[in-house]
Design an enzyme around this catalytic site. Sequence first.
Site, PDB file in Angstrom:
ATOM      1  N   GLY A 122      17.627 -32.025 -71.647  1.00 49.17           N
ATOM      2  CA  GLY A 122      16.831 -32.761 -70.677  1.00 49.17           C
ATOM      3  C   GLY A 122      16.277 -34.038 -71.298  1.00 49.17           C
ATOM      4  N   GLY A 123      15.014 -33.972 -71.703  1.00 50.95           N
ATOM      5  CA  GLY A 123      14.295 -35.151 -72.203  1.00 50.95           C
ATOM      6  C   GLY A 123      15.056 -35.980 -73.233  1.00 50.95           C
ATOM      7  CG  ASN A 155      19.431 -31.861 -65.949  1.00 52.33           C
ATOM      8  OD1 ASN A 155      19.442 -32.754 -65.096  1.00 52.33           O
ATOM      9  ND2 ASN A 155      18.845 -30.686 -65.758  1.00 52.33           N
ATOM     10  CD1 TRP A 156      20.601 -38.112 -68.349  1.00 49.38           C
ATOM     11  CD2 TRP A 156      20.862 -39.900 -67.018  1.00 49.38           C
ATOM     12  NE1 TRP A 156      21.427 -39.010 -68.993  1.00 49.38           N
ATOM     13  CE2 TRP A 156      21.605 -40.119 -68.201  1.00 49.38           C
ATOM     14  CE3 TRP A 156      20.888 -40.893 -66.035  1.00 49.38           C
ATOM     15  CZ2 TRP A 156      22.357 -41.277 -68.433  1.00 49.38           C
ATOM     16  CZ3 TRP A 156      21.639 -42.051 -66.256  1.00 49.38           C
ATOM     17  CH2 TRP A 156      22.360 -42.238 -67.454  1.00 49.38           C
ATOM     18  CE  LYS A 157      15.366 -31.060 -66.908  1.00 48.68           C
ATOM     19  NZ  LYS A 157      14.327 -30.153 -67.392  1.00 48.68           N
ATOM     20  CB  SER A 181      12.128 -28.123 -76.277  1.00 48.35           C
ATOM     21  OG  SER A 181      11.192 -28.189 -75.211  1.00 48.35           O
ATOM     22  CD  GLU A 223      18.508 -25.456 -69.117  1.00 44.13           C
ATOM     23  OE1 GLU A 223      18.811 -26.448 -69.775  1.00 44.13           O
ATOM     24  OE2 GLU A 223      17.927 -25.539 -68.028  1.00 44.13           O
ATOM     25  N   GLY A 251      11.079 -28.545 -71.391  1.00 44.06           N
ATOM     26  CA  GLY A 251      10.114 -29.637 -71.288  1.00 44.06           C
ATOM     27  C   GLY A 251       8.790 -29.355 -71.966  1.00 44.06           C
ATOM     28  CD  GLU A 279      13.470 -28.696 -64.205  1.00 43.06           C
ATOM     29  OE1 GLU A 279      14.265 -29.560 -63.780  1.00 43.06           O
ATOM     30  OE2 GLU A 279      13.053 -28.681 -65.372  1.00 43.06           O
ATOM     31  CG  HIS A 339      17.820 -26.591 -64.012  1.00 46.72           C
ATOM     32  ND1 HIS A 339      16.443 -26.525 -64.033  1.00 46.72           N
ATOM     33  CD2 HIS A 339      18.196 -27.155 -65.181  1.00 46.72           C
ATOM     34  CE1 HIS A 339      16.010 -27.051 -65.173  1.00 46.72           C
ATOM     35  NE2 HIS A 339      17.050 -27.437 -65.894  1.00 46.72           N
TER      36      HIS A 339
HETATM   37  O1  LIG Z   1      16.046 -28.171 -68.392  1.00 40.61           O
HETATM   38  C1  LIG Z   1      16.633 -28.648 -69.354  1.00 40.61           C
HETATM   39  C2  LIG Z   1      18.015 -29.128 -69.220  1.00 40.61           C
HETATM   40  O2  LIG Z   1      18.589 -28.714 -68.028  1.00 40.61           O
HETATM   41  C3  LIG Z   1      15.976 -28.793 -70.664  1.00 40.61           C
HETATM   42  O3  LIG Z   1      15.035 -29.789 -70.559  1.00 40.61           O
HETATM   43  P1  LIG Z   1      14.328 -30.321 -71.904  1.00 40.61           P
HETATM   44  O4  LIG Z   1      15.422 -30.607 -72.885  1.00 40.61           O
HETATM   45  O5  LIG Z   1      13.592 -31.562 -71.450  1.00 40.61           O
HETATM   46  O6  LIG Z   1      13.427 -29.227 -72.365  1.00 40.61           O
END
Ligand SMILES: O=C(CO)COP(=O)(O)O
Length: 255
Positions: free
Chosen positions: A239-240, A9-11, A218, A172, A178, A102, A100
């Site tokens: 994510g990251g 997930n590149w967000k 993470s 999640e 994050g 977010e 998600h």
């Molecule tokens: O929200 C995430 C994937 O959708 C997880 O993000 P991180 O891997 O950056 O913690």
Amino acid sequence: MRQNLVAGNWKMNLTYPEGMALVEEMARLAGEAAPAANAPQVVICPPFPLLHGVGQLLPKSANFHLGAQNCHQKESGAFTGEVSASMLASVGCEYVILGHSERRQYFGEDDKLLGQKLKAALAAGLKPIFCVGESLDTREADETFDYIAKQLTDGLFHLSNEEFAQVTVAYEPIWAIGTGRTATSAQAQEVHAFIREQIARAYDAQAALDTTILYGGSANAQNAKELFAQPDVDGGLIGGASLKAADFLAIIQSF
Ligand SMILES: O=C(CO)COP(=O)(O)O
């Protein structure tokens, strides 16, 4: 069908050239890697403007797929700024992330809206990756299981058996997203097993066995192996660490 799966997930990260450079490097590294028998399905979820371009550059092997991070609940019409599920399918998307934390937190997405989005995605032939997860307050109040059960019941279990069979669930925990604070493999396993139990209750034992359940929060090249070794963890929503080709490839190779 239950399968090993890693989704990136590149967000809201990377411009078009940056995204193209990342996927080119990923394709190169994936091409160099020895083919593994238990290689996971890989889903890359870039921002909307990058979808088509990234889709064109995905490694040609059959296990790479394109996914989106959101869709609108309506098929088309006067919804300025929005993107429909069928538009996503038309540029090659096979998956879409829904629910998600977010989106729930910053865009007010609730179970009713997510229900509509799920239906829209399924109608367009997309496979939803549906996220659930508790806040730190909820965990510390010892209410994680009740909270996850409610998110599943209100958000997901209204789907028919056939619809639910298209869904991948992602656990999640919000406190791990994050933050660099990953759930321990035992914490992840405990909630994943609980999610599978809830699916068995809502549908049946076979549906529970057939559902792919990902961990997100993470996850990285260092901890992926231990997380993915848990019996009810089928992969990750990353994510990251999905923004660096070598890290993401290492995660893919953690099965
Ligand atoms: O929200 C995430 C994937 O959708 C997880 O993000 P991180 O891997 O950056 O913690």
